[in-house]
Design an enzyme around this catalytic site. Structure first.
Site, short mmCIF file in Angstrom:
data_model
loop_
_atom_site.label_atom_id
_atom_site.label_comp_id
_atom_site.label_asym_id
_atom_site.label_seq_id
_atom_site.Cartn_x
_atom_site.Cartn_y
_atom_site.Cartn_z
N ASP A 34 0.97 -1.19 0.04
CA ASP A 34 0.03 0.01 -0.06
C ASP A 34 0.93 1.15 -0.02
OD1 ASP A 34 -2.08 -1.64 0.00
OD2 ASP A 34 -2.83 -1.11 1.93
N ALA A 35 2.01 1.12 0.54
CA ALA A 35 2.89 2.47 0.91
C ALA A 35 3.49 2.66 -0.48
CB ALA A 35 3.94 2.25 1.80
N TYR A 37 2.30 1.90 -3.42
CA TYR A 37 1.29 2.46 -4.12
C TYR A 37 0.85 3.79 -3.95
CZ TYR A 37 -3.47 2.80 -6.59
OH TYR A 37 -4.43 3.19 -7.21
N SER A 83 -34.27 -4.87 -22.85
CA SER A 83 -34.51 -5.57 -21.98
C SER A 83 -34.33 -7.10 -21.97
CB SER A 83 -36.10 -5.29 -21.34
OG SER A 83 -36.28 -5.91 -20.04
N LYS A 116 -27.95 -13.06 -12.95
CA LYS A 116 -28.67 -11.78 -13.38
C LYS A 116 -28.53 -10.69 -12.12
CE LYS A 116 -32.50 -9.61 -15.51
NZ LYS A 116 -33.20 -8.49 -14.55
N ARG A 137 -29.09 3.51 -18.92
CA ARG A 137 -29.84 2.69 -19.75
C ARG A 137 -31.02 3.81 -20.03
NH1 ARG A 137 -34.51 -1.06 -19.13
NH2 ARG A 137 -34.59 -1.98 -20.98
N LYS A 315 -36.19 -16.31 -13.71
CA LYS A 315 -36.35 -15.68 -12.52
C LYS A 315 -36.72 -16.55 -11.33
CE LYS A 315 -36.20 -11.47 -13.47
NZ LYS A 315 -37.11 -10.45 -12.95
N CYS A 416 -59.33 13.61 2.88
CA CYS A 416 -60.09 15.11 2.98
C CYS A 416 -61.51 14.86 3.37
CB CYS A 416 -60.27 15.54 1.24
SG CYS A 416 -61.42 14.49 0.25
#
Ligand code: IVH
Length: 579
Positions: A34-35, A37, A83, A116, A137, A315, A416
C-alpha cells in the site's frame, strides 16, 4: 522538468497505477505494498499539480471526483439497450430452448448461464482504450451521461491496457451495484449521522448515480460488473466466450460464475446450481441469464422491440417469510383509490427489511381472509415489491375479526373527509373529490418520477407539504415555484418547523427547469392518466403536439374507453391537471 518529459512521466505513472489497480481488483493479487502504491499516487498528484494542463480526466487521481454538474446531459444509445424476456418456470425455460432449436434448425445450442445482477445498467464507451463516456440505460434509447460519476468507481478501468487486441471502440455494458456488506456499513453510518437510510442496494445505487456532485458519489461503495457488448470496432469477436476472453485481457471485471451448456437438461442443471451458489456472492441477484453463445446465431435470432430473442432471464421464485400482521392502514392513491396496507412486524425478505405490504383491495382481503393479528406469509414479487401470499391459519389468534375497509375509514376519505364510493364494476373504493390533497400529492409524485420528468428532491413528504400548504394544487404548478419561497416550505409542523432550505429548493428549481426540454411523451406519462402507461404515452405524443391538444383529444378518450370498456369515459379525468 520540461512539459514533454512531464507528459511522458504522467502517462507512465498513470498506466502503472492502473495496472496495479487491475492486479488488486481483478486478480486480487497486488504486487506492491500500500505504501508503494501511495508513493506512486502522490508522485502523479504532484506532477499533475505542477502541470495542470497535462492532467487527463481519466487520470487515476480523478477517482475522488470533484465536478459538480447542473444536470445530466442526455445521450442517445447507438445500439438500443433492450430488456430481457423473463421465464418463470422450468417449463418456460424448455419453451425458450425449443424456440431456439426451431429457429436455428439445430438440436444443440451452445449457451452461457450467468447470474442476473440486480443493479443499474450502464454503457461504458472506450475509444482507443480511454474511457470516453458512460450512459445509463434510461428508457433504452436515451440515457443520462454519468461519466463523472462512473469515473469514481474503482472497479471501472479508466484506461485499458495497451497492446494487441485493443479495440478502437468498445462499448461495454454492465451493472453498477453495491455489495451487501459495504451497503450495510454505509447505511449504518448514515443512520449514525441522522441521514435517511436506503431501502436496498439497488435503490442506493440508483440514488448515488443520480447525484450531480461526483465527490459525493466517490464516497458511495459502488461496484461494476460487465455483462454485454454494444458498439464495437476491433479485432473480430464471434461469441460470448470470446467477448469474455477480451474482457479478461482488458482487465474489465466480468460476470461470474458462468456455465456453458448445449442442451435444455444441462442448461437447467446450471440454472439450479446457480440458485444454490448465488446467495454467497455477496450481492443481490434475482435470476439466471441464459445467452446464445454465437454472435452469428444471435443476429439470426434478432430481437423484438423490447428484448433480444437470443437471451432469457430465469427468475428464481422469491424467498418467503412469516411475520405478524399488526394492523391494516388505508392509503389513498393518485386516482383516489383507497388501498389497504398491511403493517407488519419488520422481517428480512430477499435482502431487505419489509414492514408494509399492499393488500390491494377488499376483494383481495376477503379472498385471502386476512385479519389483523394474523401471522402472514410474505414474499417480494419480482424481488422488489412485498406482498402477502397467504395467512397461516393455524396461527390465528382467538377473536380475530374480518377486516372491512369501509368501516375502518368510517365511509370517508382519510385525507379529505369526502364520502367514498365504489364505482359500478370496480373492485376498489374511491374518493371522487378532485381537490383531495392526497390525490394531488400523488399526482405530483408521478409527475416527478424518473420515467416522467425526473425532477429531483420532491419526495412524498415534500409533495404532500407543497399541496397541504397550498403552495401548489397540481403537478403543473411546479413550474411556477420560486426559489426563495420554496426554501421556506415547512416540512415539519407549526410547533416544530423544519424548512426545506435553499440547497434542496435549488435542486428542485433546477431540475424543474431542465424538465421543460423533455419530450412530450414524458410529460404525458407524468400526468399519470389512468390506463396511459409509457408506451401509450409515446403513441399519444406522436399524435398530439401539445398538452392542451391532449386535453381536448378524442383519441385519448377513445383509448381509455377501449381499455376500461367503459362507455362513459371522457376527458374529465384530466380536470385535476388544469392544463
Ligand atoms: S445481458 C438485452 N446479463 O437486466 C439483453 N443483463 O432485464 C442483454 N442484467 O438491462 C443483457 N444482469 O441491465 C445481461 N448477466 C446479465 C445481467 C443483465 C443484469 C440487466 C441488464 C438488462 C436488464 C434486463
Amino acid at each position: 522538468m520540461d512539459a514533454a518529459k512531464a507528459a511522458a512521466e504522467i502517462n507512465r505513472l498513470s498506466r502503472e497505477i492502473e495496472s496495479h489497480n487491475r492486479l488488486y481488483y481483478d486478480e486480487a493479487e497486488p504486487e506492491i505494498s500500500d505504501a508503494e502504491y501511495d508513493a506512486l499516487y502522490r508522485s502523479l498528484e504532484e506532477l499533475e499539480a505542477a502541470h495542470p494542463e497535462l492532467a487527463s480526466p481519466n487520470s487515476p487521481t480523478r477517482r475522488v471526483g470533484g465536478t459538480v454538474l447542473d444536470a445530466f446531459e442526455q445521450r442517445a444509445h447507438e445500439v438500443p439497450m433492450l430488456s430481457i424476456d423473463d421465464v418463470f418456470s422450468e417449463a418456460e425455460l424448455g419453451d425458450f430452448f425449443g424456440r431456439l432449436s426451431r429457429s436455428l434448425g439445430e438440436e444443440k445450442i451452445p449457451v452461457t448461464i450467468e447470474p442476473k445482477i440486480d443493479g443499474v445498467a450502464v454503457a461504458l464507451h472506450y475509444r482507443d482504450g480511454d474511457l470516453e463516456y458512460a450512459v445509463t440505460r434510461g428508457d433504452g434509447s436515451t440515457g443520462d451521461l454519468i461519466t463523472e460519476n462512473v469515473r469514481t468507481i474503482d472497479r471501472v478501468p479508466l484506461r485499458l491496457p495497451d497492446g494487441q487486441g485493443l479495440p478502437s471502440w468498445i462499448e461495454v455494458r454492465g451493472e453498477i451495484f453495491m455489495r451487501d456488506e459495504p451497503f450495510s456499513r454505509m447505511n449504518a453510518d448514515r443512520e449514525a449521522q441522522g441521514l435517511a437510510v436506503f431501502k436496498n442496494p439497488r435503490n442506493a445505487t440508483a440514488g448515488a448515480l443520480k447525484l450531480l456532485d461526483s465527490a459525493e458519489v466517490s464516497k458511495r461503495p459502488l461496484d461494476f460488473i460487465a455483462h454485454g457488448l454494444g458498439r464495437y470496432e476491433g479485432p473480430p469477436l464471434e461469441s460470448v466466450k470470446e467477448f469474455r476472453d477480451l474482457l479478461k485481457a482488458l482487465g474489465i471485471p466480468q460476470n461470474l460464475p458462468v456455465w456453458e451448456a448445449e442442451t435444455y437438461d444441462s442448461c437447467l442443471e446450471a440454472v439450479r446450481e446457480l440458485d444454490k451458489s448465488r446467495h454467497s456472492l455477496g450481492y443481490a441477484t434475482d435470476g439466471a441469464v441464459i445467452k446464445v453463445n454465437s454472435f452469428a446465431d444471435q443476429s439470426r435470432l434478432g430481437a423484438t422491440s423490447r428484448a433480444p430473442r437470443w437471451a432469457a432471464a430465469f427468475k428464481y421464485p422469491p424467498e418467503q417469510k412469516e411475520t405478524l400482521l399488526r394492523n391494516i392502514s388505508v392509503q389513498i392513491g393518485r386516482t383516489g383509490v383507497l388501498t389497504p396496507v398491511a403493517e407488519l412486524d419488520p422481517v428480512l425478505v430477499s435482502g431487505t427489511t419489509v414492514s408494509r405490504a399492499t393488500l390491494h383491495n377488499q376483494d383481495e382481503i376477503d379472498r385471502k381472509d386476512v385479519r389483523i393479528g394474523d401471522t402472514v406469509l410474505i414474499e417480494k414479487a419480482g424481488e422488489i415489491i412485498p406482498r402477502v401470499v397467504s395467512i397461516v391459519a393455524s396461527k390465528r389468534p382467538a377473536g380475530a375479526e374480518p377486516f372491512n375497509l369501509v368501516e375502518a375509514v368510517g365511509g370517508k376519505c382519510p385525507s379529505c373527509g369526502a364520502e367514498i364510493v365504489r364505482p359500478e364494476g370496480f373492485v376498489a373504493w374511491k374518493c371522487l373529490d378532485l381537490s383531495c390533497p392526497a390525490q394531488a400529492a400523488n399526482l405530483v409524485r408521478q409527475f416527478v418520477s424518473r420515467k416522467a420528468l425526473d425532477i429531483d428532491g420532491v419526495g412524498t413528504i415534500v409533495a404532500e407539504k407543497l399541496v397541504e400548504r397550498e403552495v401548489i394544487s397540481g403537478p403543473l404548478d411546479l413550474f411556477e415555484l420560486e426559489l426563495d419561497s420554496l426554501a421556506q416550505l415547512n416540512l415539519g409542523t407549526d410547533e416544530s418547523p423544519r424548512l426545506l432550505g435553499s440547497k434542496n429548493a435549488g435542486k428542485i428549481v433546477e431540475t424543474v427547469a431542465r424538465a421543460r426540454q423533455f419530450p412530450l411523451n414524458r410529460w404525458i406519462f407524468g400526468l399519470g392518466i389512468p390506463q396511459v402507461g409509457e408506451s401509450a404515452a409515446k403513441e399519444l405524443a406522436r399524435l398530439h403536439k401539445t398538452l392542451p391538444d391532449l386535453a381536448n383529444s378524442a383519441i385519448l378518450a377513445e383509448l381509455r374507453k377501449l381499455k376500461t370498456g367503459d362507455r362513459k369515459e371522457d376527458n374529465a379525468i384530466l380536470a385535476p391537471y388544469k392544463i
